[in-house]
Design a protein around this motif. Sequence first.
Motif, PDB file in Angstrom:
ATOM      1  N   LYS A  13      11.797   6.358   0.367  1.00  0.00           N
ATOM      2  CA  LYS A  13      12.522   6.132  -0.890  1.00  0.00           C
ATOM      3  C   LYS A  13      11.597   5.450  -1.885  1.00  0.00           C
ATOM      4  N   VAL A  14      11.555   5.972  -3.089  1.00  0.00           N
ATOM      5  CA  VAL A  14      10.784   5.343  -4.158  1.00  0.00           C
ATOM      6  C   VAL A  14      11.699   4.303  -4.793  1.00  0.00           C
ATOM      7  N   VAL A  15      11.358   3.036  -4.613  1.00  0.00           N
ATOM      8  CA  VAL A  15      12.189   1.938  -5.115  1.00  0.00           C
ATOM      9  C   VAL A  15      11.940   1.715  -6.593  1.00  0.00           C
ATOM     10  N   ASN A  16      10.656   1.688  -6.989  1.00  0.00           N
ATOM     11  CA  ASN A  16      10.326   1.440  -8.384  1.00  0.00           C
ATOM     12  C   ASN A  16       8.932   1.993  -8.690  1.00  0.00           C
ATOM     13  N   VAL A  17       8.714   2.337  -9.948  1.00  0.00           N
ATOM     14  CA  VAL A  17       7.420   2.852 -10.402  1.00  0.00           C
ATOM     15  C   VAL A  17       7.055   2.132 -11.689  1.00  0.00           C
ATOM     16  N   GLN A  18       5.821   1.646 -11.758  1.00  0.00           N
ATOM     17  CA  GLN A  18       5.322   0.992 -12.964  1.00  0.00           C
ATOM     18  C   GLN A  18       4.075   1.726 -13.425  1.00  0.00           C
ATOM     19  N   SER A  19       4.138   2.320 -14.601  1.00  0.00           N
ATOM     20  CA  SER A  19       2.994   3.051 -15.135  1.00  0.00           C
ATOM     21  C   SER A  19       1.956   2.066 -15.665  1.00  0.00           C
ATOM     22  N   LEU A  20       0.702   2.319 -15.331  1.00  0.00           N
ATOM     23  CA  LEU A  20      -0.391   1.466 -15.789  1.00  0.00           C
ATOM     24  C   LEU A  20      -1.274   2.160 -16.813  1.00  0.00           C
ATOM     25  N   GLY A  21      -1.140   3.445 -16.936  1.00  0.00           N
ATOM     26  CA  GLY A  21      -1.954   4.219 -17.860  1.00  0.00           C
ATOM     27  C   GLY A  21      -1.524   5.663 -17.802  1.00  0.00           C
ATOM     28  N   ALA A  22      -2.381   6.525 -18.309  1.00  0.00           N
ATOM     29  CA  ALA A  22      -2.036   7.940 -18.374  1.00  0.00           C
ATOM     30  C   ALA A  22      -1.843   8.542 -16.987  1.00  0.00           C
ATOM     31  N   LYS A  23      -2.704   8.193 -16.043  1.00  0.00           N
ATOM     32  CA  LYS A  23      -2.622   8.790 -14.710  1.00  0.00           C
ATOM     33  C   LYS A  23      -2.622   7.743 -13.609  1.00  0.00           C
ATOM     34  N   GLU A  24      -2.373   6.488 -13.937  1.00  0.00           N
ATOM     35  CA  GLU A  24      -2.359   5.419 -12.954  1.00  0.00           C
ATOM     36  C   GLU A  24      -0.990   4.769 -12.923  1.00  0.00           C
ATOM     37  N   LYS A  25      -0.530   4.446 -11.714  1.00  0.00           N
ATOM     38  CA  LYS A  25       0.747   3.757 -11.597  1.00  0.00           C
ATOM     39  C   LYS A  25       0.826   2.993 -10.287  1.00  0.00           C
ATOM     40  N   LEU A  26       1.687   1.992 -10.286  1.00  0.00           N
ATOM     41  CA  LEU A  26       2.041   1.263  -9.082  1.00  0.00           C
ATOM     42  C   LEU A  26       3.389   1.778  -8.617  1.00  0.00           C
ATOM     43  N   MET A  27       3.510   2.000  -7.315  1.00  0.00           N
ATOM     44  CA  MET A  27       4.777   2.480  -6.772  1.00  0.00           C
ATOM     45  C   MET A  27       5.195   1.571  -5.627  1.00  0.00           C
ATOM     46  N   LEU A  28       6.455   1.209  -5.618  1.00  0.00           N
ATOM     47  CA  LEU A  28       7.034   0.468  -4.511  1.00  0.00           C
ATOM     48  C   LEU A  28       7.901   1.457  -3.745  1.00  0.00           C
ATOM     49  N   VAL A  29       7.497   1.766  -2.514  1.00  0.00           N
ATOM     50  CA  VAL A  29       8.229   2.730  -1.698  1.00  0.00           C
ATOM     51  C   VAL A  29       8.748   2.031  -0.450  1.00  0.00           C
ATOM     52  N   GLU A  30       9.858   2.534   0.063  1.00  0.00           N
ATOM     53  CA  GLU A  30      10.444   1.984   1.276  1.00  0.00           C
ATOM     54  C   GLU A  30      10.395   3.042   2.366  1.00  0.00           C
ATOM     55  N   VAL A  31       9.801   2.663   3.506  1.00  0.00           N
ATOM     56  CA  VAL A  31       9.668   3.567   4.645  1.00  0.00           C
ATOM     57  C   VAL A  31      10.066   2.794   5.896  1.00  0.00           C
ATOM     58  N   GLU A  32      11.082   3.276   6.584  1.00  0.00           N
ATOM     59  CA  GLU A  32      11.546   2.680   7.833  1.00  0.00           C
ATOM     60  C   GLU A  32      11.745   1.175   7.723  1.00  0.00           C
ATOM     61  N   GLY A  33      12.403   0.723   6.678  1.00  0.00           N
ATOM     62  CA  GLY A  33      12.741  -0.686   6.518  1.00  0.00           C
ATOM     63  C   GLY A  33      11.614  -1.556   6.003  1.00  0.00           C
ATOM     64  N   GLU A  34      10.488  -0.981   5.670  1.00  0.00           N
ATOM     65  CA  GLU A  34       9.371  -1.751   5.142  1.00  0.00           C
ATOM     66  C   GLU A  34       9.035  -1.234   3.749  1.00  0.00           C
ATOM     67  N   ARG A  35       8.769  -2.157   2.854  1.00  0.00           N
ATOM     68  CA  ARG A  35       8.387  -1.780   1.494  1.00  0.00           C
ATOM     69  C   ARG A  35       6.876  -1.854   1.355  1.00  0.00           C
ATOM     70  N   LEU A  36       6.320  -0.825   0.738  1.00  0.00           N
ATOM     71  CA  LEU A  36       4.875  -0.741   0.547  1.00  0.00           C
ATOM     72  C   LEU A  36       4.570  -0.643  -0.936  1.00  0.00           C
TER      73      LEU A  36
END
Length: 124
Positions: free
Chosen positions: A57-80
């Motif tokens: 699950k994609v929890v949140n996405v923060q764009s940093l530029g045209a092709k760069e972003k930070l993504m917070l994803v949840e996999v099996e109870g852990e957020r990455l």
Amino acid sequence: MASPHLYAAGVQEMSAATSIWKVVLSLVFVIAFIPACLWLMKRFQLTQMKLGQSDIKVVNVQSLGAKEKLMLVEVEGERLLIGVTAHSISHLKSFPSHGTSFASMMESADRERSVVGKNQETDS
């Protein structure tokens, strides 16, 4: 009395007008049909995604530029927290999944980074 020639001319004008209206209505139908099909396709894809219930699950996405972003994803109870660019994906940090906001996770990561930076300065 109207002559047959005038009657035939009137029929031709009505026939031409009818043909123009048929063409206009056909164009309107085609123009309306395309967005309707696109909407149905999008709706169908969303339904398929909900039925699939992915483990990622994609929890949140923060764009940093045209092709760069930070993504917070949840996999099996852990957020990455991952960094995504046009050419790579990098794992930045792992968090336990306990409903904290993306902003608070970023603040805690920033605090940890500043603590590590201070420890490296004192070690030098």
